[in-house]
Design a protein around this motif. Structure first.
Motif, PDB file in Angstrom:
ATOM      1  N   ILE A  60       1.043  -1.104   0.072  1.00  0.00           N
ATOM      2  CA  ILE A  60      -0.021   0.029   0.110  1.00  0.00           C
ATOM      3  C   ILE A  60       0.806   1.260   0.074  1.00  0.00           C
ATOM      4  CG2 ILE A  60      -1.797   1.352   1.316  1.00  0.00           C
ATOM      5  CD1 ILE A  60      -2.944  -1.758   0.344  1.00  0.00           C
ATOM      6  N   GLU A  61       0.839   2.237  -0.926  1.00  0.00           N
ATOM      7  CA  GLU A  61       1.514   3.534  -0.926  1.00  0.00           C
ATOM      8  C   GLU A  61       1.087   4.317   0.069  1.00  0.00           C
ATOM      9  OE1 GLU A  61       2.550   5.081  -5.063  1.00  0.00           O
ATOM     10  OE2 GLU A  61       0.747   3.987  -5.409  1.00  0.00           O
ATOM     11  N   GLN A  62       1.967   5.367   0.220  1.00  0.00           N
ATOM     12  CA  GLN A  62       1.588   6.435   1.292  1.00  0.00           C
ATOM     13  C   GLN A  62       0.513   7.133   0.850  1.00  0.00           C
ATOM     14  OE1 GLN A  62       4.726   8.854   2.900  1.00  0.00           O
ATOM     15  NE2 GLN A  62       3.552  10.424   2.011  1.00  0.00           N
ATOM     16  N   THR A  63      -0.469   7.468   1.660  1.00  0.00           N
ATOM     17  CA  THR A  63      -1.719   8.312   1.295  1.00  0.00           C
ATOM     18  C   THR A  63      -1.678   9.382   2.054  1.00  0.00           C
ATOM     19  OG1 THR A  63      -2.671   6.027   0.677  1.00  0.00           O
ATOM     20  CG2 THR A  63      -4.036   8.044   1.105  1.00  0.00           C
ATOM     21  N   ASP A  64      -2.060  10.446   1.490  1.00  0.00           N
ATOM     22  CA  ASP A  64      -2.329  11.683   2.413  1.00  0.00           C
ATOM     23  C   ASP A  64      -3.744  12.033   2.167  1.00  0.00           C
ATOM     24  OD1 ASP A  64       0.181  13.301   3.348  1.00  0.00           O
ATOM     25  OD2 ASP A  64       1.224  12.462   1.343  1.00  0.00           O
ATOM     26  N   LEU A  65      -4.282  12.432   3.180  1.00  0.00           N
ATOM     27  CA  LEU A  65      -5.716  13.015   3.092  1.00  0.00           C
ATOM     28  C   LEU A  65      -5.817  14.363   3.504  1.00  0.00           C
ATOM     29  CD1 LEU A  65      -5.639   9.709   4.395  1.00  0.00           C
ATOM     30  CD2 LEU A  65      -8.046  10.024   3.504  1.00  0.00           C
ATOM     31  N   TRP A  66      -6.657  15.373   2.998  1.00  0.00           N
ATOM     32  CA  TRP A  66      -7.104  16.465   3.525  1.00  0.00           C
ATOM     33  C   TRP A  66      -8.581  16.733   3.558  1.00  0.00           C
ATOM     34  CZ3 TRP A  66      -3.273  15.495  -0.075  1.00  0.00           C
ATOM     35  CH2 TRP A  66      -1.809  16.107   0.415  1.00  0.00           C
ATOM     36  N   ARG A  67      -8.862  17.491   4.496  1.00  0.00           N
ATOM     37  CA  ARG A  67     -10.434  17.701   4.683  1.00  0.00           C
ATOM     38  C   ARG A  67     -10.387  19.159   4.510  1.00  0.00           C
ATOM     39  NH1 ARG A  67     -13.003  15.074   9.077  1.00  0.00           N
ATOM     40  NH2 ARG A  67     -12.739  13.365   7.738  1.00  0.00           N
ATOM     41  N   VAL A  68     -10.817  19.824   3.381  1.00  0.00           N
ATOM     42  CA  VAL A  68     -10.734  21.392   3.018  1.00  0.00           C
ATOM     43  C   VAL A  68     -12.389  21.693   3.088  1.00  0.00           C
ATOM     44  CG1 VAL A  68      -8.665  21.087   1.850  1.00  0.00           C
ATOM     45  CG2 VAL A  68     -10.824  20.794   0.794  1.00  0.00           C
ATOM     46  N   GLU A  69     -12.482  23.313   3.135  1.00  0.00           N
ATOM     47  CA  GLU A  69     -13.446  24.013   2.959  1.00  0.00           C
ATOM     48  C   GLU A  69     -13.261  24.443   1.513  1.00  0.00           C
ATOM     49  OE1 GLU A  69     -16.302  27.551   4.440  1.00  0.00           O
ATOM     50  OE2 GLU A  69     -14.325  27.270   5.287  1.00  0.00           O
ATOM     51  N   ALA A  70     -13.873  24.310   0.495  1.00  0.00           N
ATOM     52  CA  ALA A  70     -13.821  25.086  -0.871  1.00  0.00           C
ATOM     53  C   ALA A  70     -15.071  25.386  -1.473  1.00  0.00           C
ATOM     54  CB  ALA A  70     -13.276  23.792  -1.890  1.00  0.00           C
ATOM     55  N   ALA A  71     -14.933  26.497  -2.393  1.00  0.00           N
ATOM     56  CA  ALA A  71     -16.179  26.961  -3.079  1.00  0.00           C
ATOM     57  C   ALA A  71     -16.137  26.983  -4.596  1.00  0.00           C
ATOM     58  CB  ALA A  71     -16.316  28.222  -2.711  1.00  0.00           C
ATOM     59  N   ASN A  72     -16.943  27.031  -5.612  1.00  0.00           N
ATOM     60  CA  ASN A  72     -16.581  26.870  -6.780  1.00  0.00           C
ATOM     61  C   ASN A  72     -17.268  28.212  -7.507  1.00  0.00           C
ATOM     62  OD1 ASN A  72     -19.111  26.374  -6.733  1.00  0.00           O
ATOM     63  ND2 ASN A  72     -18.991  24.568  -8.317  1.00  0.00           N
ATOM     64  N   GLY A  73     -17.245  29.343  -6.843  1.00  0.00           N
ATOM     65  CA  GLY A  73     -17.662  30.473  -7.399  1.00  0.00           C
ATOM     66  C   GLY A  73     -19.447  30.742  -7.013  1.00  0.00           C
ATOM     67  N   LYS A  74     -19.932  29.839  -6.577  1.00  0.00           N
ATOM     68  CA  LYS A  74     -21.440  29.992  -6.308  1.00  0.00           C
ATOM     69  C   LYS A  74     -21.441  30.410  -4.888  1.00  0.00           C
ATOM     70  CE  LYS A  74     -22.492  26.608  -9.778  1.00  0.00           C
ATOM     71  NZ  LYS A  74     -22.827  25.423 -10.430  1.00  0.00           N
ATOM     72  N   PRO A  75     -22.477  30.725  -4.314  1.00  0.00           N
ATOM     73  CA  PRO A  75     -22.522  31.299  -2.931  1.00  0.00           C
ATOM     74  C   PRO A  75     -22.399  30.163  -1.932  1.00  0.00           C
ATOM     75  CG  PRO A  75     -24.580  31.806  -4.331  1.00  0.00           C
ATOM     76  CD  PRO A  75     -23.795  30.840  -5.301  1.00  0.00           C
ATOM     77  N   ALA A  76     -22.809  28.919  -2.464  1.00  0.00           N
ATOM     78  CA  ALA A  76     -22.538  27.676  -1.322  1.00  0.00           C
ATOM     79  C   ALA A  76     -20.993  27.416  -1.316  1.00  0.00           C
ATOM     80  CB  ALA A  76     -23.406  26.504  -1.747  1.00  0.00           C
ATOM     81  N   ARG A  77     -20.690  26.939  -0.011  1.00  0.00           N
ATOM     82  CA  ARG A  77     -19.394  26.417   0.245  1.00  0.00           C
ATOM     83  C   ARG A  77     -19.805  25.222   0.556  1.00  0.00           C
ATOM     84  NH1 ARG A  77     -16.169  30.751   3.708  1.00  0.00           N
ATOM     85  NH2 ARG A  77     -16.255  32.535   2.296  1.00  0.00           N
ATOM     86  N   GLY A  78     -18.613  24.104   0.752  1.00  0.00           N
ATOM     87  CA  GLY A  78     -18.620  22.785   0.977  1.00  0.00           C
ATOM     88  C   GLY A  78     -17.571  22.246   1.589  1.00  0.00           C
ATOM     89  N   VAL A  79     -17.319  21.120   2.152  1.00  0.00           N
ATOM     90  CA  VAL A  79     -16.257  20.336   2.774  1.00  0.00           C
ATOM     91  C   VAL A  79     -16.068  19.397   1.827  1.00  0.00           C
ATOM     92  CG1 VAL A  79     -15.467  19.218   4.887  1.00  0.00           C
ATOM     93  CG2 VAL A  79     -16.995  21.259   5.086  1.00  0.00           C
ATOM     94  N   TYR A  80     -14.859  19.170   1.508  1.00  0.00           N
ATOM     95  CA  TYR A  80     -14.411  18.084   0.685  1.00  0.00           C
ATOM     96  C   TYR A  80     -13.503  17.335   1.057  1.00  0.00           C
ATOM     97  CZ  TYR A  80     -17.128  20.797  -2.427  1.00  0.00           C
ATOM     98  OH  TYR A  80     -18.293  21.429  -2.871  1.00  0.00           O
ATOM     99  N   GLU A  81     -13.239  15.902   1.194  1.00  0.00           N
ATOM    100  CA  GLU A  81     -12.042  15.359   1.520  1.00  0.00           C
ATOM    101  C   GLU A  81     -11.513  14.824   0.073  1.00  0.00           C
ATOM    102  OE1 GLU A  81     -11.989  11.058   3.668  1.00  0.00           O
ATOM    103  OE2 GLU A  81     -12.379  12.566   5.023  1.00  0.00           O
ATOM    104  N   LEU A  82     -10.027  15.338   0.129  1.00  0.00           N
ATOM    105  CA  LEU A  82      -9.237  14.901  -0.925  1.00  0.00           C
ATOM    106  C   LEU A  82      -8.217  13.831  -0.624  1.00  0.00           C
ATOM    107  CD1 LEU A  82      -8.440  18.626  -1.840  1.00  0.00           C
ATOM    108  CD2 LEU A  82     -10.494  17.157  -2.808  1.00  0.00           C
ATOM    109  N   VAL A  83      -7.915  13.032  -1.476  1.00  0.00           N
ATOM    110  CA  VAL A  83      -6.913  11.870  -1.034  1.00  0.00           C
ATOM    111  C   VAL A  83      -5.958  11.815  -2.429  1.00  0.00           C
ATOM    112  CG1 VAL A  83      -6.653   9.385  -0.785  1.00  0.00           C
ATOM    113  CG2 VAL A  83      -8.818  10.444   0.156  1.00  0.00           C
ATOM    114  N   ARG A  84      -4.863  11.528  -1.892  1.00  0.00           N
ATOM    115  CA  ARG A  84      -3.508  11.523  -2.751  1.00  0.00           C
ATOM    116  C   ARG A  84      -2.622  10.429  -2.317  1.00  0.00           C
ATOM    117  NH1 ARG A  84       1.843  15.395  -3.756  1.00  0.00           N
ATOM    118  NH2 ARG A  84       2.567  14.285  -5.362  1.00  0.00           N
ATOM    119  N   ARG A  85      -2.748   9.417  -3.346  1.00  0.00           N
ATOM    120  CA  ARG A  85      -1.886   8.233  -3.359  1.00  0.00           C
ATOM    121  C   ARG A  85      -0.934   8.154  -4.509  1.00  0.00           C
ATOM    122  NH1 ARG A  85      -5.128   3.051  -2.129  1.00  0.00           N
ATOM    123  NH2 ARG A  85      -4.984   3.843   0.043  1.00  0.00           N
TER     124      ARG A  85
END
Length: 96
Positions: A60-85
């Motif tokens: 199993i390779e090293q895996t980094d995970l981030w939980r971020v708040e992000a927006a795509n130019g619309k009024p709503a923001r969201g919380v996203y979990e990004l994974v890098r392997r």
């Protein structure tokens, strides 16, 4: 409540000083660009190995995970979990 996607992220932007372990500054998912507003958490799963039921080892390779708040130019923001392997990025989960 969250929904799991486990979908590949089309593009990830890292800060110009980005190295392994540096949070993305933006990402593109399903054709929409999201600007990271805040990193809520980061953790790393170290590389390791497991065994299949037949005893065969699996690396199993090293895996980094981030939980971020992000927006795509619309009024709503969201919380996203990004994974890098390795060099592969995916969006794992979205909270509403």
């Amino acid at each position: 409540m969250s929904k799991r996607y486990r979908e590949t992220i089309e593009e990830v932007e890292l800060p110009t000083t980005g190295t392994d372990g540096t949070a993305p500054s933006a990402f593109t998912w399903r054709g929409n660009r999201y600007q990271v507003l805040q990193v809520l958490g980061h953790w790393r799963e170290d590389p390791g190995w497991w065994r299949r039921p037949d005893g065969e080892p699996v690396q199993i390779e090293q895996t980094d995970l981030w939980r971020v708040e992000a927006a795509n130019g619309k009024p709503a923001r969201g919380v996203y979990e990004l994974v890098r392997r390795g060099e592969t990025w995916r969006l794992d989960r979205v909270w509403d």
